[in-house]
Design a protein around this motif. Sequence first.
Motif, PDB file in Angstrom:
ATOM      1  N   ASN A 267       0.741  -1.080   0.015  1.00 14.88           N
ATOM      2  CA  ASN A 267      -0.028  -0.074   0.172  1.00 14.88           C
ATOM      3  C   ASN A 267       0.659   1.233  -0.020  1.00 14.88           C
ATOM      4  O   ASN A 267       0.272   2.288  -0.177  1.00 14.88           O
ATOM      5  N   VAL A 268       2.278   0.986   0.247  1.00  8.42           N
ATOM      6  CA  VAL A 268       3.125   2.126   0.015  1.00  8.42           C
ATOM      7  C   VAL A 268       4.238   1.641  -0.627  1.00  8.42           C
ATOM      8  O   VAL A 268       4.659   0.467  -0.514  1.00  8.42           O
ATOM      9  N   GLY A 269       5.107   2.598  -1.581  1.00  3.73           N
ATOM     10  CA  GLY A 269       6.030   2.200  -1.935  1.00  3.73           C
ATOM     11  C   GLY A 269       7.353   1.693  -1.186  1.00  3.73           C
ATOM     12  O   GLY A 269       7.520   2.338  -0.058  1.00  3.73           O
ATOM     13  N   ILE A 270       7.975   0.725  -1.606  1.00  3.30           N
ATOM     14  CA  ILE A 270       9.333   0.448  -0.765  1.00  3.30           C
ATOM     15  C   ILE A 270      10.456   0.585  -1.795  1.00  3.30           C
ATOM     16  O   ILE A 270      10.560  -0.034  -2.957  1.00  3.30           O
ATOM     17  N   GLN A 271      11.436   1.383  -1.289  1.00  7.36           N
ATOM     18  CA  GLN A 271      12.551   1.907  -2.077  1.00  7.36           C
ATOM     19  C   GLN A 271      13.720   1.831  -1.658  1.00  7.36           C
ATOM     20  O   GLN A 271      13.819   2.331  -0.505  1.00  7.36           O
ATOM     21  N   ALA A 272      14.860   1.567  -2.437  1.00  4.99           N
ATOM     22  CA  ALA A 272      16.114   1.615  -1.916  1.00  4.99           C
ATOM     23  C   ALA A 272      16.685   2.874  -2.290  1.00  4.99           C
ATOM     24  O   ALA A 272      16.761   3.326  -3.592  1.00  4.99           O
ATOM     25  N   VAL A 273      17.173   3.823  -1.403  1.00  7.68           N
ATOM     26  CA  VAL A 273      17.682   5.079  -1.995  1.00  7.68           C
ATOM     27  C   VAL A 273      19.054   5.292  -1.442  1.00  7.68           C
ATOM     28  O   VAL A 273      19.484   5.231  -0.500  1.00  7.68           O
ATOM     29  N   GLY A 274      19.777   5.839  -2.628  1.00 10.69           N
ATOM     30  CA  GLY A 274      21.084   5.916  -2.591  1.00 10.69           C
ATOM     31  C   GLY A 274      21.964   4.635  -2.522  1.00 10.69           C
ATOM     32  O   GLY A 274      21.347   3.404  -2.401  1.00 10.69           O
ATOM     33  N   SER A 275      23.433   4.632  -2.745  1.00  7.24           N
ATOM     34  CA  SER A 275      23.911   3.361  -2.701  1.00  7.24           C
ATOM     35  C   SER A 275      24.509   2.724  -1.298  1.00  7.24           C
ATOM     36  O   SER A 275      24.490   1.768  -1.233  1.00  7.24           O
ATOM     37  N   ASP A 276      24.166   3.710  -0.232  1.00  7.28           N
ATOM     38  CA  ASP A 276      24.503   3.197   1.145  1.00  7.28           C
ATOM     39  C   ASP A 276      23.517   2.572   1.854  1.00  7.28           C
ATOM     40  O   ASP A 276      23.543   2.055   3.140  1.00  7.28           O
ATOM     41  N   LEU A 277      22.011   2.971   1.313  1.00  4.96           N
ATOM     42  CA  LEU A 277      20.893   2.201   1.984  1.00  4.96           C
ATOM     43  C   LEU A 277      20.362   1.238   1.243  1.00  4.96           C
ATOM     44  O   LEU A 277      20.267   1.180   0.171  1.00  4.96           O
ATOM     45  N   THR A 278      19.849   0.064   1.821  1.00  2.00           N
ATOM     46  CA  THR A 278      19.074  -0.850   1.334  1.00  2.00           C
ATOM     47  C   THR A 278      17.772  -0.892   1.742  1.00  2.00           C
ATOM     48  O   THR A 278      17.297  -0.714   2.902  1.00  2.00           O
ATOM     49  N   ALA A 279      16.937  -1.547   0.918  1.00  2.00           N
ATOM     50  CA  ALA A 279      15.743  -2.173   1.180  1.00  2.00           C
ATOM     51  C   ALA A 279      15.376  -3.443   0.645  1.00  2.00           C
ATOM     52  O   ALA A 279      16.049  -3.837  -0.244  1.00  2.00           O
ATOM     53  N   GLY A 280      14.498  -4.127   1.235  1.00  2.00           N
ATOM     54  CA  GLY A 280      14.284  -5.518   0.536  1.00  2.00           C
ATOM     55  C   GLY A 280      13.102  -6.110   1.268  1.00  2.00           C
ATOM     56  O   GLY A 280      12.218  -5.340   2.026  1.00  2.00           O
ATOM     57  N   VAL A 281      12.644  -7.315   0.764  1.00  2.00           N
ATOM     58  CA  VAL A 281      11.530  -8.217   1.323  1.00  2.00           C
ATOM     59  C   VAL A 281      12.056  -9.389   2.044  1.00  2.00           C
ATOM     60  O   VAL A 281      13.068 -10.158   1.292  1.00  2.00           O
ATOM     61  N   THR A 282      11.828  -9.972   2.920  1.00  2.00           N
ATOM     62  CA  THR A 282      12.317 -11.126   3.667  1.00  2.00           C
ATOM     63  C   THR A 282      11.094 -12.096   3.472  1.00  2.00           C
ATOM     64  O   THR A 282       9.897 -11.794   4.353  1.00  2.00           O
ATOM     65  N   LEU A 283      11.302 -13.301   3.017  1.00  2.00           N
ATOM     66  CA  LEU A 283      10.214 -14.148   2.951  1.00  2.00           C
ATOM     67  C   LEU A 283      10.742 -15.455   4.096  1.00  2.00           C
ATOM     68  O   LEU A 283      11.978 -15.905   3.843  1.00  2.00           O
ATOM     69  N   THR A 284       9.986 -15.718   4.972  1.00  2.00           N
ATOM     70  CA  THR A 284      10.262 -16.866   6.114  1.00  2.00           C
ATOM     71  C   THR A 284       9.425 -17.966   5.928  1.00  2.00           C
ATOM     72  O   THR A 284       8.244 -17.880   5.215  1.00  2.00           O
ATOM     73  N   GLY A 285       9.817 -19.149   6.704  1.00  7.80           N
ATOM     74  CA  GLY A 285       9.166 -20.500   6.427  1.00  7.80           C
ATOM     75  C   GLY A 285       9.214 -21.237   5.317  1.00  7.80           C
ATOM     76  O   GLY A 285       8.092 -21.794   5.058  1.00  7.80           O
ATOM     77  N   LEU A 286      10.241 -21.026   4.587  1.00 14.33           N
ATOM     78  CA  LEU A 286      10.319 -21.809   3.305  1.00 14.33           C
ATOM     79  C   LEU A 286      11.067 -23.248   3.729  1.00 14.33           C
ATOM     80  O   LEU A 286      12.123 -23.540   2.844  1.00 14.33           O
ATOM     81  N   SER A 287      10.498 -24.070   4.651  1.00 17.08           N
ATOM     82  CA  SER A 287      11.296 -25.098   4.827  1.00 17.08           C
ATOM     83  C   SER A 287      11.035 -26.249   3.731  1.00 17.08           C
ATOM     84  O   SER A 287      10.177 -26.093   3.139  1.00 17.08           O
ATOM     85  N   GLY A 288      11.909 -26.997   3.835  1.00 19.10           N
ATOM     86  CA  GLY A 288      12.117 -28.209   2.524  1.00 19.10           C
ATOM     87  C   GLY A 288      12.661 -27.423   1.255  1.00 19.10           C
ATOM     88  O   GLY A 288      13.062 -28.387   0.500  1.00 19.10           O
TER      89      GLY A 288
END
Length: 113
Positions: free
Chosen positions: A45-66
Amino acid sequence: AAMRSAPGDAAPLLVKTASFTVKKVGQSSPYISASNQLRVTLMTNVGIQAVGSDLTAGVTLTGLSGFTNADGDLTIDNRGYNSVGDIFSKATWNKAEARLVLSIAAGKQLQAS
């Protein structure tokens, strides 16, 4: 995609609570020991953005067993919803934690729905 406005959006210092409006995970094959591709569809519902070369943004997926890949970087295919282009620059797998981290490329944004 353009962000939609709602009553009150122009309020000073307004900060929207981020949430996923679409979250889907699929696979190319249901068979044990077969080659498989995960397909992840995300919209926020809001943008997720990596701003500049020293800041990172991302998405973490968990529970991917197997998932049997060794730890490390995985190949990613950025073809996505509405041909958004190369949003994710890196996918890093941690087998012990059953966790996949998708890093957003510098200057790119996971668009809001």
